[in-house]
Design an enzyme around this catalytic site. Structure first.
Site, PDB file in Angstrom:
ATOM      1  CG  ASP A   1     -47.244  97.457 -32.223  1.00 42.21           C
ATOM      2  OD1 ASP A   1     -48.306  96.834 -32.079  1.00 42.21           O
ATOM      3  OD2 ASP A   1     -47.054  98.598 -31.781  1.00 42.21           O
TER       4      ASP A   1
ATOM      5  CD  GLU B   1     -62.189 112.958 -30.072  1.00 40.70           C
ATOM      6  OE1 GLU B   1     -63.401 113.208 -29.935  1.00 40.70           O
ATOM      7  OE2 GLU B   1     -61.315 113.834 -29.966  1.00 40.70           O
TER       8      GLU B   1
ATOM      9  N   GLY C   1     -57.946 121.065 -30.796  1.00 40.28           N
ATOM     10  CA  GLY C   1     -56.581 121.557 -31.006  1.00 40.28           C
ATOM     11  C   GLY C   1     -56.148 122.372 -29.808  1.00 40.28           C
TER      12      GLY C   1
ATOM     13  CE  LYS D   1     -50.240  98.505 -28.924  1.00 38.06           C
ATOM     14  NZ  LYS D   1     -48.859  98.568 -29.304  1.00 38.06           N
TER      15      LYS D   1
ATOM     16  CB  CYS E   1     -62.649 120.385 -28.304  1.00 36.81           C
ATOM     17  SG  CYS E   1     -61.761 121.176 -26.965  1.00 36.81           S
ATOM     18  CE1 TYR E   2     -58.565 126.933 -31.840  1.00 37.46           C
ATOM     19  CE2 TYR E   2     -59.043 125.886 -33.955  1.00 37.46           C
ATOM     20  CZ  TYR E   2     -58.534 126.955 -33.232  1.00 37.46           C
ATOM     21  OH  TYR E   2     -58.003 128.029 -33.883  1.00 37.46           O
TER      22      TYR E   2
ATOM     23  CG  HIS F   1     -62.200 115.479 -26.834  1.00 41.06           C
ATOM     24  ND1 HIS F   1     -61.512 115.758 -27.994  1.00 41.06           N
ATOM     25  CD2 HIS F   1     -61.982 116.528 -26.012  1.00 41.06           C
ATOM     26  CE1 HIS F   1     -60.889 116.919 -27.871  1.00 41.06           C
ATOM     27  NE2 HIS F   1     -61.162 117.404 -26.676  1.00 41.06           N
TER      28      HIS F   1
END
Ligand code: XMP
Length: 510
Positions: free
Chosen positions: A223, A169, A53, A366, A80-81, A167
């Site tokens: 999309d 992710e 965050g 996506k 992280c945060y 991170h």
């Protein structure tokens, strides 16, 4: 299920995406709701992720959670945060440290820990932080460090609490998904991969729409194309696609769309409004203002088109939108996130038009949308388009959008695309575009001094949009692109190559 406590990171939804990829389920909750949500469902919750965050744990109004969360005997993974808050709440110390954005080298000297299972001793990870932990709480030990962050990867083995300053992710962290999988294994979640059934999606649309008609905005992007094909297959001629040609789209978009709708067998309405669009953008230089003007004009045109259809006796009740899961999460109001920019293609339209929304791709990412496109047997060049922003070239032209600058931008864009195609590099890059920077530099063209505009080239590699690296293109290709742009595009004196990663820089310039 895994609960993700969302402290406002730009990549919180990517954590849920990774968990979904492995076939486990997750739910994003706000810090304020975290403990009650967890207590309500305690038996079904296998693990808790504390996201990153933008705040700092030592600020007065920094988002926080009840420390009781650490005593529930549920594995916890702070990113992280999330790591910094864990450290603070359990008696460690966090300071405003050396700021780091982008790649860093992590070393995990000799860990036998389950969370680091099958992770090499040296790897590249992505950081995006201003604060760092300088004292660990009791019971924690260090698994890995980077040059600037001694406590980059930590654990409390007994309590199954883990923390990462980087991170895992994001796609550019090596073995990031492996670390997440290790956490899921520690949590002993049930893995059950969802198989997407396009026939079910078509059936759902048919049932939802019934005898009514659907209007839909299309852009040629993957999309809205996939959403259109699903809808056309569900309700045939009761679907009315509209393309607003406001002059801000790439060259050839209309031809591309005509091919798509010929393939589907549905008539496409094209509204040509370039002149009026440029008139409305006259003297506007603020990117957010540009976005609002373009968005509002869209709404106006759509309302008009809808009234035309209603006059003809067509019962329009739904608006089709190609919203995908990352749009939903990015435009969710989260009081802990910073507003980076407002994307105009979500929201706005339906509220004013009193239409019901039809969003068949709302739950998909996506790459899943592309998978649906392939299942629908759409040609590969329809599925593998470069993403293009809703406000189009207006956000790739810094300063005022004039007809002349728009033409120059389109010419330069075509040159970049042509050269990448010729070199067989087009499918290897995620996005390529020139930016008219609104900066000027001296050149000498045919013995005459020219004070022309600087074009910046942004050519990047990415899979999930959240992180990107710049493409290491061969020098001769860059040389060719540069020579062609300065020779063929009027008013351009110089070409520079943007070598900034995301984070910190966004993909677009505005
Ligand atoms: P950024 O610049 O945020 O880009 O790193 C991420 C993706 O979003 C697209 N983008 C936009 N799309 N309206 C849109 O519809 C916008 O204002 C906008 N800004 C960026 C960008 O092209 C990339 O695919």
């Amino acid at each position: 299920m895994i609960v993700i406590v969302d402290f406002g990171s730009q990549t919180s939804h990517l954590i849920s995406r990774r968990i979904k990829e492995f076939g486990a389920s997750s739910k994003l909750v706000s810090p304020e709701d975290a403990l009650p949500e967890i207590l309500k469902n305690k038996d079904n919750i296998d693990g808790i992720v504390l996201s990153g965050g933008p705040s700092s744990v030592y600020l007065k109004n920094a988002p926080t959670i009840s420390p009781d969360i650490f005593n529930l005997n549920i594995p916890i993974f702070g990113i992280c945060y999330g790591l910094q808050l864990t450290a603070k709440l359990l008696g460690g110390k966090v300071i405003s440290g050396k700021k780091e954005y982008g790649p860093a080298q992590l070393e995990i000297p000799n860990s036998k820990s389950q969370i680091a299972k099958n992770i090499p001793k040296k790897l590249t990870v992505w950081m995006s932080h201003g604060d760092e932990v300088i004292k660990l709480p009791e019971g924690f030990k260090v698994l890995g460090s980077s040059e600037h962050v001694p406590f980059a990867f930590v654990e409390n083995k007994n309590k199954k609490i883990f923390g990462l300053q980087f991170h895992p992710e994001v796609e550019h962290t090596d073995y990031g998904t492996k670390i997440i999988k290790n956490f899921l294994n520690i949590c002993a979640v049930n893995f059950k991969k969802e198989i997407i059934d396009e026939k079910e999606l078509i059936k759902d649309i048919r049932e939802k729409v019934g005898k009514y008609s659907v209007i839909g905005a299309v852009s040629g992007g993957v999309d809205s194309t996939v959403a259109s094909v699903l809808t056309a297959k569900a309700i045939g001629k009761n679907f009315h696609p509209v393309y607003v040609d406001n002059g801000l789209m790439r060259k050839g978009t209309e031809e591309h769309l005509n091919k798509i709708f010929k393939h589907i067998g549905i008539k496409l309405t094209v509204l040509k409004v370039e002149k009026e669009m440029i008139r409305r953008l006259n003297s506007i230089t603020d990117p957010e203002k540009k976005r609002k003007i373009i968005g509002n004009f869209y709404i106006e045109l759509f309302e008009k088109e809808m009234k035309n259809l209603i006059k003809k006796g067509i019962k329009i009740k739904f608006l089709l939108q190609g919203t995908i899961y990352s749009d939903v999460i990015e435009s969710q109001e989260n009081k802990h996130s910073d507003l980076i920019k407002s994307h105009h293609n979500v929201g706005g339209l339906p509220k004013k038009m009193k239409l019901k929304l039809l969003e068949p791709l709302r739950n998909y990412y996506k790459d899943e949308v592309k998978e649906i496109g392939r299942k629908l047997k759409l040609p590969e060049n329809f599925v593998n388009m470069q993403p293009f922003p809703g406000p189009g070239f207006a956000v790739r032209i810094r300063g005022e959008v004039t007809k002349k600058r728009l033409e120059n931008e389109k010419k330069a864009d075509e040159i970049v695309l042509e050269e990448l195609r010729k070199a067989n590099l087009i499918s290897k890059v995620f996005l390529s575009f020139p930016v008219l920077t609104n900066s000027f530099s001296t050149a000498v063209k045919g013995d005459g001094r020219v004070f022309g505009e600087v074009v910046a080239l942004r050519i990047i590699e990415s899979k999930d949009i959240m992180t990107t690296t710049w493409a290491k293109l061969p020098y001769d290709i860059l040389q060719k692109i540069s020579s062609r742009i300065v020779n063929e595009v009027p008013d351009i004196s110089r070409v520079v190559y943007d070598i900034t990663t995301k984070p910190p820089a966004t993909m677009e310039w505005e």
